[in-house]
Design a protein around this motif. Sequence first.
Motif, PDB file in Angstrom:
ATOM      1  N   VAL A  53       0.816  -1.214   0.000  1.00 35.47           N
ATOM      2  CA  VAL A  53       0.000   0.000   0.000  1.00 35.47           C
ATOM      3  C   VAL A  53       0.851   1.265   0.000  1.00 35.47           C
ATOM      4  CG1 VAL A  53      -0.167  -0.100   2.519  1.00 35.47           C
ATOM      5  CG2 VAL A  53      -1.866   1.173   1.239  1.00 35.47           C
ATOM      6  N   VAL A  54       2.042   1.196   0.596  1.00 34.98           N
ATOM      7  CA  VAL A  54       2.873   2.384   0.746  1.00 34.98           C
ATOM      8  C   VAL A  54       3.262   2.956  -0.609  1.00 34.98           C
ATOM      9  CG1 VAL A  54       5.098   3.224   1.585  1.00 34.98           C
ATOM     10  CG2 VAL A  54       3.740   1.673   2.995  1.00 34.98           C
ATOM     11  N   CYS A  55       3.662   2.096  -1.537  1.00 37.87           N
ATOM     12  CA  CYS A  55       4.132   2.576  -2.839  1.00 37.87           C
ATOM     13  C   CYS A  55       3.081   2.468  -3.934  1.00 37.87           C
ATOM     14  CB  CYS A  55       5.370   1.804  -3.263  1.00 37.87           C
ATOM     15  SG  CYS A  55       6.816   2.114  -2.227  1.00 37.87           S
ATOM     16  N   HIS A  56       2.181   1.489  -3.831  1.00 36.61           N
ATOM     17  CA  HIS A  56       1.229   1.246  -4.920  1.00 36.61           C
ATOM     18  C   HIS A  56      -0.168   1.784  -4.631  1.00 36.61           C
ATOM     19  CE1 HIS A  56       4.038  -1.117  -7.298  1.00 36.61           C
ATOM     20  NE2 HIS A  56       4.407  -1.716  -6.179  1.00 36.61           N
ATOM     21  N   GLY A  57      -0.355   2.425  -3.464  1.00 38.01           N
ATOM     22  CA  GLY A  57      -1.585   3.157  -3.223  1.00 38.01           C
ATOM     23  C   GLY A  57      -2.625   2.441  -2.394  1.00 38.01           C
ATOM     24  N   PHE A  58      -3.412   3.231  -1.623  1.00 38.06           N
ATOM     25  CA  PHE A  58      -4.526   2.709  -0.848  1.00 38.06           C
ATOM     26  C   PHE A  58      -5.552   2.070  -1.781  1.00 38.06           C
ATOM     27  CE2 PHE A  58      -3.602   6.007   2.589  1.00 38.06           C
ATOM     28  CZ  PHE A  58      -3.083   5.058   3.447  1.00 38.06           C
ATOM     29  N   ASN A  59      -6.126   0.962  -1.338  1.00 42.71           N
ATOM     30  CA  ASN A  59      -7.178   0.266  -2.085  1.00 42.71           C
ATOM     31  C   ASN A  59      -6.723  -0.141  -3.476  1.00 42.71           C
ATOM     32  OD1 ASN A  59      -8.734   0.810   0.159  1.00 42.71           O
ATOM     33  ND2 ASN A  59      -9.784   2.550  -0.752  1.00 42.71           N
ATOM     34  N   ALA A 102       2.683   7.761 -10.371  1.00 43.55           N
ATOM     35  CA  ALA A 102       3.941   8.498 -10.489  1.00 43.55           C
ATOM     36  C   ALA A 102       5.123   7.798  -9.813  1.00 43.55           C
ATOM     37  CB  ALA A 102       3.765   9.910  -9.966  1.00 43.55           C
ATOM     38  N   PRO A 103       5.101   7.574  -8.489  1.00 44.45           N
ATOM     39  CA  PRO A 103       6.294   7.024  -7.858  1.00 44.45           C
ATOM     40  C   PRO A 103       6.439   5.517  -8.011  1.00 44.45           C
ATOM     41  CG  PRO A 103       4.658   7.480  -6.204  1.00 44.45           C
ATOM     42  CD  PRO A 103       4.094   7.966  -7.503  1.00 44.45           C
ATOM     43  N   ALA A 104       5.356   4.817  -8.352  1.00 40.09           N
ATOM     44  CA  ALA A 104       5.399   3.368  -8.534  1.00 40.09           C
ATOM     45  C   ALA A 104       4.304   2.990  -9.528  1.00 40.09           C
ATOM     46  CB  ALA A 104       5.187   2.648  -7.201  1.00 40.09           C
ATOM     47  N   PRO A 105       4.450   1.860 -10.216  1.00 38.07           N
ATOM     48  CA  PRO A 105       3.464   1.489 -11.238  1.00 38.07           C
ATOM     49  C   PRO A 105       2.078   1.260 -10.648  1.00 38.07           C
ATOM     50  CG  PRO A 105       5.463   0.155 -11.412  1.00 38.07           C
ATOM     51  CD  PRO A 105       5.556   0.897 -10.128  1.00 38.07           C
TER      52      PRO A 105
END
Length: 691
Positions: free
Chosen positions: A608-614, A620-623
Amino acid sequence: MGRRGLAAALAGLCLAGVAVARGGGGQIRAWPAQDWPTTGGAFDAQYYSPLAQIDTRNVGRLGLAWSIDLPGEQTLESAPLVVGGILYFTGQMSKVYAVDGASGRLLWTYDPESYKYRVANQRSHFPVNRGVGYSNGRLFVGTRDGRLIAIDARSGKMLWSRQTVDEASRMYISGAPLAYKDKVVIGNGGGDYGERGYLTAYDAKTGRQTWRFHVAPGDPAKGHESDAMAMAAKTWSGEYWKRGTGGGPWNGFTYDPELDRVYIGTGNSGPYDPEARSPGGGDNLFLSSIVAVDADTGRYIWHYQVNPREAWDFKATMNIILARLTIGGRERRVLMQSPTNGFFYVIDRDTGKLLSAEKTGKVTWAERIDIATGRPVEAPNIRYADGPVTFWPSPFGTHNWQPMAFSPRTGLVYIPTIKLAARYARSPNALFEGGGTEFTLLKVDADDATGALIAWDPVAQKPRWSVRQGDLWNGGVLATGGDLVFQGDFDGYFNAFDGRSGRRLWRFDAKLGIIAAPTSYSIGGRHYVSVLVGYGGSTQSLALFTRAGWKYGAQPRRLLTFALDGRAKLPWTAPRDFTVTPIDDPALAIDQAAADRGARLYNNKGCVVCHGFNGRSSGAPAPDLQESGIAADPAALAELLHGGALAENGMPRFEELTTAEIGDLHMYVRRIARETATGKPVAPPAPSGKF
């Protein structure tokens, strides 16, 4: 100032390779003005440059002098230091760059290869670094795996390295070290995971540890490290040392050469729910506080706690600005901070006494700050003991880590602000044994999830002007002697505003969002302004509200430098792409139970930290995993997670995951992709975060 304080100020400034001078407003500043030798420009951390060749009358002539591409980088948050005409800055994995400030020629790089160390720790946070410290020919950088490294500024060769955190902890370093006199200090992150934070001072020449100030007390059976920790322990209850404390000073610490002190801005609690970490009451010092300590010994002097018994991920780790202000007809030595809780604080730095505090945006968790007691007058049920509660601001605050700036010429503080709500509730399924907090970011008002650049009068405690921005995650700020305010934004523009009126006078299309603060310097009588362009970081947590259109790996990350009559051209950049193209096989049956297990793994393993909540990414920072061919193929996903082929780019390996668990993660991503492809929910969304 007494003899000891003056001697300390002179020693600290001269050791940094500069002389002592008085800037506007009476501040002691680093000199010469053509350099930018500390993260905030000088020890006062004002993010102010007295250079005035570029001003409100001629800023329209500003043009690109040179640019340099930074292959392999994604999130760029560093404000470059400038010493002797050379720019020093860091990339997302703590890689250090040295660039000639006049030509943009790359002189050297140093890569600490942090992806090789404390590998499990790499999962706790996204890869990001906010810069270097400098003193007497040495650079200092903190790494994602927790090391502090000294580098020769001329050659880029490592001089010494020290591990600052325990091997088994989830601590890390994302902030820039602070060098002063013969010392360099560094803090750490990891408070969200319950880690007991601290700030440590090392001898700048040898790397020997000289002092350490803990933010929270430890196990009382082992004895307290200092009288300050014994005092703090009285504000905790239960077996807090087993449950988790938090509080790491990951960003906000400032050296005061006038008083020979270091001010430590401390972090949030971990777990957030105070009843889970310290049942029965207590303010829980020194969480979410500003603490003054002796610069030579780390001895406690005073503290001010912005959030007693912190419960919301509020923190005082934003930059701390030193200044002299005339308040009530009397000149006061003050510090100023705008922490995430939404208030702007002016504090007497001699005594720690609160002088004033007012709201910088929509703030409903508290009515006001009682000046007599220094404590907030809180709203009912604010610690969600009687059920869920919604309020402003969210854990991202009305101001986050992006630096604010202060101009002694205008007397105004320029703050990049945020508006967003959040709902909090207790959760038995949080990361901590015994429960914790579940929070959900919310867009309630029509203008939630937007930002603004505000010019704040710190004496009158009110805004003088405001420029609204379409998104909440924008860049740090620079103020200059030409009465200009520079800031990059979410939409990829680098802007110059009139510091007195707020009128935008100039802008440049950088073709990628900007979150770093700019730097100002001069070489050969020519004034330059530089900014790193690399949108990312916490944007993943905000992808539910906005999609930047900046695709992972599509837009080059760069350092841009401007001067009057600059004629350089920006190289080609891929245009923004707001579409999400999920990979979805309609013939694949979604196994809901497997996807649910995958969702828990996705959160608990740190995806979740790099690839986003839910599972929704800003891209931008990770695919965005919905668009990833690797995530669409269980075998390829297993090979990546077990082998760590992309560890150098910030994607750690997960060798402990079983084939069945990787299958669950695959199914979770496939469910998300199905929802995007069809526009129909397959399962209800999970909460935004659990701690």
